[in-house]
Design an enzyme around this catalytic site. Structure first.
Site, PDB file in Angstrom:
ATOM      1  N   ASP A 100      42.813  21.667 -33.204  1.00 50.28           N
ATOM      2  CA  ASP A 100      44.009  22.528 -33.217  1.00 50.28           C
ATOM      3  C   ASP A 100      44.093  23.402 -34.467  1.00 50.28           C
ATOM      4  O   ASP A 100      44.698  24.466 -34.473  1.00 50.28           O
ATOM      5  CB  ASP A 100      45.296  21.680 -33.180  1.00 50.28           C
ATOM      6  CG  ASP A 100      45.212  20.432 -32.339  1.00 50.28           C
ATOM      7  OD1 ASP A 100      44.120  19.863 -32.218  1.00 50.28           O
ATOM      8  OD2 ASP A 100      46.254  20.007 -31.828  1.00 50.28           O
ATOM      9  N   ASP A 102      50.094  22.567 -40.195  1.00 53.88           N
ATOM     10  CA  ASP A 102      50.563  23.486 -39.153  1.00 53.88           C
ATOM     11  C   ASP A 102      51.396  24.667 -39.625  1.00 53.88           C
ATOM     12  O   ASP A 102      52.016  25.341 -38.809  1.00 53.88           O
ATOM     13  CB  ASP A 102      51.337  22.699 -38.092  1.00 53.88           C
ATOM     14  CG  ASP A 102      50.376  21.944 -37.180  1.00 53.88           C
ATOM     15  OD1 ASP A 102      49.319  22.506 -36.849  1.00 53.88           O
ATOM     16  OD2 ASP A 102      50.688  20.802 -36.817  1.00 53.88           O
TER      17      ASP A 102
END
Ligand code: GLY
Length: 423
Positions: free
Chosen positions: A192, A123
């Site tokens: 994601d 991330d």
């Protein structure tokens, strides 16, 4: 006789026409419902984040959600949500142009500096591009800008440590057990992860080195191949072997392996639209449109266009592998974070798609809902967050029907896109 001559001979009429023009121009500028909605929402955002800035002064703790007592819950610098608060502050600055918002945004951005070395999960793109990626749009000081650029380059290098060319994708998480307890994912990639690619495209432009963007393209092409079902709904998790063969297609945050987790579908719409912007590869635009069509035409999308946290909760044919107790809540919670990020993605998609108006209209409906009393916080409430009613992870019994910092971020981003796009 010219109109001006006519008016000169009748000063009363001249005055009346000037007044009429002024009134109609000013009503267009000041009273357009779109302008008013955006203005009202940013006014709420300013009030809420002023409150947040007063209560949150520890720059190692980043606002994420609220706890059951209504207090702000934070994360440290190594999680995935810590860049959104800085990003939201940059968006408020972009709208208001008030220097105090730039000062706050800079402070919360610079608090993330060490996250450039984040390699323990995928991330780093979310964290650093929502913060530093916005900062570089506004920072004028060359020394600061140079520092921010270096930080973004290191962040992209960190992302690349998780890319195995034999697999062709960035690994999202390290090994993780699936809910059915039958397997431990070895090379899990979640939908994601599409959102981490924008930073890579940016760093290739910045450095002139194509390697970052090449990784982004490889990741997006493989995601396109393996994350979509034939109807262009998405799997949340795809697990690979060392040669890039698909081993499992399952869920971690959705209702069931074959269901459609709303935020995941939103990440796909947004991510493939962004990759089309960066590459002009028609395949990405087609994927984005088909994912968007699945979402906006789904029979379970409520009238207000803000989705349930998963499109398939309680439906026959969908069996959770985790302990879902249908009686625990008397309702199926909505996910405003999915609504906000999808609105933002659809607005960008509307600028590329041939039938863009369709996506614009849907996004507009989403924004109108999010701007209403059901979702938009009353100033002074909601622990300082802007939107209510999001879901972090239902299967983990975590963050159910609460504010979430990334809902706020994508809401503000969508409002700015809405302001710029005329359809
Ligand atoms: N990227 C994690 C989530 O959407 O919950």
């Amino acid at each position: 006789m010219k109109l001006t001559e006519f008016n000169m001979k009748r000063p009363g009429l001249l005055l009346a026409s000037i007044l009429a023009v002024t009134v109609s121009v000013s009503s267009f500028i000041w009273f357009s419902p779109k302008t008013e909605l955006i203005k009202k929402d940013f006014s709420t955002a300013e009030k809420q984040y002023s409150k947040m800035l007063k209560s949150q002064t520890d720059l190692t703790q980043f606002p994420r959600t609220s706890d059951k007592n209504g207090a702000v819950k934070t994360t440290d610098v190594w999680d995935w949500t810590q860049g959104f608060f800085a990003g939201g502050l940059w968006y408020i600055y972009e709208y208001t142009k008030k220097p105090e918002w730039k000062a706050a945004a800079t402070k919360w951005t610079e608090a993330l500096e060490q996250a450039q070395f984040l390699t323990q999960h995928h991330d780093v793109g979310f964290v650093m591009y929502c913060s530093y990626g916005n900062a570089v749009r506004f920072e004028k000081d060359p020394a600061k800008l140079e520092k921010y650029h270096k930080i973004l380059i290191q962040s992209a290098e960190s992302a690349l440590t998780r890319f195995d060319p034999k697999v062709g994708l960035i690994k999202s998480w390290n090994t993780k057990a699936s809910w059915d307890k039958k397997t431990v994912w070895q090379y899990p990639v979640i939908i994601d992860n599409m959102m981490n690619l924008e930073m890579l495209c940016y760093v290739s432009k910045l450095t002139g080195n194509p390697k970052y963007k090449d990784v982004a393209i490889s990741h997006a092409l493989n995601t396109m191949k393996n994350h979509f079902r034939p109807d262009f709904s998405t799997y949340h998790v795809v697990d690979y072997d060392a040669n890039g063969n698909v081993l499992h297609q399952q869920t971690n945050q959705g209702y069931a392996d074959n269901s459609t987790w709303s935020r995941g579908q939103g990440w796909a719409i947004y991510g493939f639209t962004m990759m089309y912007r960066e590459t002009r590869d028609q395949r990405f635009l087609d994927a984005a449109q088909k994912a968007a069509d699945f979402y906006i035409n789904h029979p379970n999308l409520p009238k207000d266009k803000i989705p349930y946290w998963d499109f398939n909760v309680n439906q026959s044919g969908y069996q959770p592998d985790w302990a879902y107790d249908a009686n625990k809540l008397s309702y199926i919670p909505r996910d405003a974070s999915a609504g906000a990020l999808t609105a933002s993605g659809l607005l960008e998609l509307s600028t590329f798609a041939k039938d863009g108006k369709k996506y614009f209209t849907q996004a507009e409906m989403m924004l109108k809902s999010l701007s209403g009393a059901d979702y938009l916080a009353k100033p002074g409430t909601n622990a300082g967050f802007i939107l209510k009613h999001s879901v972090g992870s239902f299967p983990h019994n975590s963050e159910i029907d609460v504010p979430l910092i990334y809902a706020d971020y994508y809401f503000l981003e969508a409002l700015l896109r809405y302001q710029k796009i005329e359809k």
